[in-house]
Scaffold this motif. Structure first.
Motif, PDB file in Angstrom:
ATOM      1  N   SER A 109       0.852  -1.173   0.000  1.00  0.00           N
ATOM      2  CA  SER A 109       0.000   0.000   0.000  1.00  0.00           C
ATOM      3  C   SER A 109       0.890   1.226   0.000  1.00  0.00           C
ATOM      4  CB  SER A 109      -0.914   0.012   1.230  1.00  0.00           C
ATOM      5  OG  SER A 109      -0.150   0.007   2.417  1.00  0.00           O
ATOM      6  N   ALA A 110       0.548   2.202  -0.826  1.00  0.00           N
ATOM      7  CA  ALA A 110       1.358   3.419  -0.908  1.00  0.00           C
ATOM      8  C   ALA A 110       1.107   4.257   0.339  1.00  0.00           C
ATOM      9  CB  ALA A 110       1.009   4.184  -2.168  1.00  0.00           C
ATOM     10  N   PRO A 111       2.124   4.911   0.894  1.00  0.00           N
ATOM     11  CA  PRO A 111       3.521   4.823   0.483  1.00  0.00           C
ATOM     12  C   PRO A 111       4.234   3.605   1.071  1.00  0.00           C
ATOM     13  CG  PRO A 111       3.300   6.381   2.265  1.00  0.00           C
ATOM     14  CD  PRO A 111       1.896   5.929   1.935  1.00  0.00           C
ATOM     15  N   ASP A 112       5.279   3.156   0.396  1.00  0.00           N
ATOM     16  CA  ASP A 112       6.080   2.025   0.853  1.00  0.00           C
ATOM     17  C   ASP A 112       7.548   2.424   0.740  1.00  0.00           C
ATOM     18  OD1 ASP A 112       7.311  -0.368   1.394  1.00  0.00           O
ATOM     19  OD2 ASP A 112       5.935  -1.577   0.217  1.00  0.00           O
ATOM     20  N   TYR A 113       8.223   2.521   1.876  1.00  0.00           N
ATOM     21  CA  TYR A 113       9.599   3.005   1.889  1.00  0.00           C
ATOM     22  C   TYR A 113      10.636   1.890   1.855  1.00  0.00           C
ATOM     23  CZ  TYR A 113       7.396   7.404   3.200  1.00  0.00           C
ATOM     24  OH  TYR A 113       6.620   8.533   3.217  1.00  0.00           O
ATOM     25  N   ASN A 114      10.178   0.639   1.783  1.00  0.00           N
ATOM     26  CA  ASN A 114      11.128  -0.474   1.810  1.00  0.00           C
ATOM     27  C   ASN A 114      10.586  -1.631   0.975  1.00  0.00           C
ATOM     28  OD1 ASN A 114      13.429  -1.858   2.468  1.00  0.00           O
ATOM     29  ND2 ASN A 114      13.066  -1.897   4.679  1.00  0.00           N
ATOM     30  N   VAL A 115      10.376  -1.369  -0.301  1.00  0.00           N
ATOM     31  CA  VAL A 115       9.859  -2.391  -1.208  1.00  0.00           C
ATOM     32  C   VAL A 115      10.931  -3.452  -1.413  1.00  0.00           C
ATOM     33  CG1 VAL A 115       8.839  -2.838  -3.465  1.00  0.00           C
ATOM     34  CG2 VAL A 115       8.511  -0.610  -2.370  1.00  0.00           C
ATOM     35  N   ALA A 116      10.543  -4.719  -1.286  1.00  0.00           N
ATOM     36  CA  ALA A 116      11.485  -5.827  -1.402  1.00  0.00           C
ATOM     37  C   ALA A 116      10.936  -6.872  -2.372  1.00  0.00           C
ATOM     38  CB  ALA A 116      11.723  -6.457  -0.034  1.00  0.00           C
ATOM     39  N   PRO A 117      11.807  -7.724  -2.905  1.00  0.00           N
ATOM     40  CA  PRO A 117      11.344  -8.797  -3.786  1.00  0.00           C
ATOM     41  C   PRO A 117      10.239  -9.627  -3.148  1.00  0.00           C
ATOM     42  CG  PRO A 117      13.721  -8.610  -3.915  1.00  0.00           C
ATOM     43  CD  PRO A 117      13.281  -7.695  -2.808  1.00  0.00           C
ATOM     44  N   THR A 118       9.309 -10.055  -3.974  1.00  0.00           N
ATOM     45  CA  THR A 118       8.079 -10.810  -3.684  1.00  0.00           C
ATOM     46  C   THR A 118       6.937  -9.901  -3.249  1.00  0.00           C
ATOM     47  OG1 THR A 118       8.366 -11.438  -1.361  1.00  0.00           O
ATOM     48  CG2 THR A 118       9.407 -12.861  -3.022  1.00  0.00           C
ATOM     49  N   ASN A 119       7.201  -8.594  -2.982  1.00  0.00           N
ATOM     50  CA  ASN A 119       6.104  -7.665  -2.729  1.00  0.00           C
ATOM     51  C   ASN A 119       5.284  -7.490  -4.005  1.00  0.00           C
ATOM     52  OD1 ASN A 119       7.855  -5.308  -0.535  1.00  0.00           O
ATOM     53  ND2 ASN A 119       6.816  -7.206  -0.064  1.00  0.00           N
ATOM     54  N   ARG A 126       3.699  -9.100  -8.854  1.00  0.00           N
ATOM     55  CA  ARG A 126       4.677  -9.640  -7.904  1.00  0.00           C
ATOM     56  C   ARG A 126       6.065  -9.271  -8.394  1.00  0.00           C
ATOM     57  NH1 ARG A 126       8.068 -14.181  -7.495  1.00  0.00           N
ATOM     58  NH2 ARG A 126       8.129 -15.193  -5.453  1.00  0.00           N
ATOM     59  N   TRP A 127       6.886  -8.667  -7.510  1.00  0.00           N
ATOM     60  CA  TRP A 127       8.248  -8.327  -7.910  1.00  0.00           C
ATOM     61  C   TRP A 127       9.121  -9.574  -7.794  1.00  0.00           C
ATOM     62  CZ3 TRP A 127      12.237  -4.816  -4.990  1.00  0.00           C
ATOM     63  CH2 TRP A 127      13.323  -4.585  -5.841  1.00  0.00           C
ATOM     64  N   GLY A 128       9.476 -10.100  -8.940  1.00  0.00           N
ATOM     65  CA  GLY A 128      10.212 -11.353  -9.061  1.00  0.00           C
ATOM     66  C   GLY A 128       9.551 -12.144 -10.163  1.00  0.00           C
ATOM     67  N   LEU A 129      10.051 -12.002 -11.377  1.00  0.00           N
ATOM     68  CA  LEU A 129       9.375 -12.566 -12.548  1.00  0.00           C
ATOM     69  C   LEU A 129       9.278 -14.087 -12.474  1.00  0.00           C
ATOM     70  CD1 LEU A 129       9.551 -11.323 -16.138  1.00  0.00           C
ATOM     71  CD2 LEU A 129       9.963 -13.746 -15.744  1.00  0.00           C
ATOM     72  N   VAL A 130       8.078 -14.586 -12.769  1.00  0.00           N
ATOM     73  CA  VAL A 130       7.817 -16.020 -12.830  1.00  0.00           C
ATOM     74  C   VAL A 130       7.574 -16.372 -14.293  1.00  0.00           C
ATOM     75  CG1 VAL A 130       6.320 -17.909 -12.105  1.00  0.00           C
ATOM     76  CG2 VAL A 130       6.763 -16.001 -10.540  1.00  0.00           C
ATOM     77  N   PRO A 131       8.517 -17.023 -14.968  1.00  0.00           N
ATOM     78  CA  PRO A 131       8.312 -17.379 -16.379  1.00  0.00           C
ATOM     79  C   PRO A 131       7.040 -18.192 -16.573  1.00  0.00           C
ATOM     80  CG  PRO A 131      10.594 -17.734 -15.739  1.00  0.00           C
ATOM     81  CD  PRO A 131       9.836 -17.453 -14.476  1.00  0.00           C
ATOM     82  N   SER A 132       6.407 -18.013 -17.711  1.00  0.00           N
ATOM     83  CA  SER A 132       5.132 -18.691 -17.972  1.00  0.00           C
ATOM     84  C   SER A 132       5.256 -20.204 -17.928  1.00  0.00           C
ATOM     85  CB  SER A 132       4.580 -18.247 -19.327  1.00  0.00           C
ATOM     86  OG  SER A 132       5.490 -18.577 -20.364  1.00  0.00           O
ATOM     87  N   TRP A 133       6.467 -20.730 -18.175  1.00  0.00           N
ATOM     88  CA  TRP A 133       6.663 -22.176 -18.222  1.00  0.00           C
ATOM     89  C   TRP A 133       7.035 -22.780 -16.851  1.00  0.00           C
ATOM     90  CZ3 TRP A 133      11.626 -22.034 -16.630  1.00  0.00           C
ATOM     91  CH2 TRP A 133      12.450 -20.993 -17.102  1.00  0.00           C
ATOM     92  N   THR A 134       7.014 -21.959 -15.811  1.00  0.00           N
ATOM     93  CA  THR A 134       7.322 -22.460 -14.468  1.00  0.00           C
ATOM     94  C   THR A 134       6.305 -23.524 -14.041  1.00  0.00           C
ATOM     95  OG1 THR A 134       8.282 -20.320 -13.846  1.00  0.00           O
ATOM     96  CG2 THR A 134       7.652 -21.818 -12.049  1.00  0.00           C
ATOM     97  N   LYS A 135       6.779 -24.608 -13.464  1.00  0.00           N
ATOM     98  CA  LYS A 135       5.887 -25.685 -13.028  1.00  0.00           C
ATOM     99  C   LYS A 135       5.097 -25.256 -11.793  1.00  0.00           C
ATOM    100  CE  LYS A 135       8.786 -29.444 -14.797  1.00  0.00           C
ATOM    101  NZ  LYS A 135       9.544 -30.681 -14.451  1.00  0.00           N
ATOM    102  N   PRO A 136       3.892 -25.807 -11.608  1.00  0.00           N
ATOM    103  CA  PRO A 136       3.096 -25.482 -10.425  1.00  0.00           C
ATOM    104  C   PRO A 136       3.745 -26.032  -9.152  1.00  0.00           C
ATOM    105  CG  PRO A 136       1.735 -26.420 -12.166  1.00  0.00           C
ATOM    106  CD  PRO A 136       3.158 -26.668 -12.551  1.00  0.00           C
TER     107      PRO A 136
END
Length: 264
Positions: free
Chosen positions: A38-48, A74-84
């Motif tokens: 939620s804005a503002p966010d002063y410490n954005v990290a991967p997976t947010n 989601r910050w942290g790209l998940v390729p479309s071919w990633t397995k479930p």
């Protein structure tokens, strides 16, 4: 690398400024370990979940001109071919929160996104850590904050992906993104780190976001130092070292000589 940043922009205000459609309230599956943002966010990290700008056609009217749209991803790209993995979620893996701009087009995880899914990631500024002497032969990792001197929003080049679980086709897809990085330029930025997020000047947005055509290769090149001439760096409190800390105090000015926290 860019693994932490700050953003205080309000999606509604940004949508109005960019004449974009605000789609940040569209429901998405929450990736394991992701935090709602939620804005503002002063410490954005991967997976947010983070704010992004894309340009897409309307699903119901694909013949219409594409429009700018604000989306949470989601910050942290998940390729479309990633397995479930767990039901409705991708298998856990290393968060792909950064991608080298010079190699993204030939890297399996990113090359499809380079062709047709490019985005902008708005931020107030980003953090990097510099190892500095602390006296008595010791060193300390001092966090620095890089931002526009006038306080303007920075727009960094990114890539995004759509992941769907074949076992749950009715579930909303997971949108995820990565921030492109390039060689640092300019004396101040290169002193702190050899990499930086790739800025995308507004005059190149149309070509970068175009969903119907590849982006010119020149937009993935290391930018001219003039592009970052308005960006300044300053030391900030070590509070930012922990993702549990989040507030304007993370941007407090630290005196470089005494190491003491001062007023903004």
């Amino acid at each position: 690398m860019c693994g932490r940043y700050a953003t205080t922009v309000d999606p509604g205000r940004l949508a109005a400024e960019l004449d974009a459609i605000d789609e940040t309230d569209v429901p998405e599956p929450a990736a394991a370990g992701a935090d709602a943002v939620s804005a503002p966010d002063y410490n954005v990290a991967p997976t947010n979940q983070v704010l992004t700008v894309v340009e897409r056609h309307d699903r119901d009217h694909p013949g219409d001109d594409p429009r700018l749209r604000l989306r949470r991803m989601r910050w942290g790209l998940v390729p479309s071919w990633t397995k479930p993995g767990e039901p409705g979620l991708p298998a856990k893996g290393k968060p792909l929160f950064n991608a080298r701009a010079d190699k993204a087009a030939t890297t399996a995880s990113f090359r499809d996104a380079v062709k047709k899914r490019r985005c902008l990631v708005p931020m107030d500024g980003w953090y990097e850590w510099l190892t500095e002497p602390a006296g008595a032969g010791k060193t300390v990792k001092q966090p620095y904050y890089m931002s526009d001197a006038d306080g303007g929003t920075l727009f960094m080049a990114g890539l995004w992906s759509v992941w769907r679980d074949p076992a749950t086709p009715d579930r909303p897809p997971l949108l995820s993104c990565t921030i492109l990085t390039t060689d640092a330029v300019g004396e101040e930025l290169t002193r702190i780190h050899d990499r930086m997020p790739l800025p995308m000047p507004r005059e190149h947005w149309s070509a970068w976001l175009d969903p119907d055509h590849p982006a010119p290769a020149s937009l993935l090149a290391t930018p001219d130092p003039a592009v970052v001439s308005s960006i300044v760096a300053r030391p900030v409190p070590t509070l930012v070292n922990s993702v549990r800390n989040n507030g304007p105090e993370l941007l407090g000015r630290v005196d470089e000589q005494s190491g003491q926290l001062g007023l903004l």
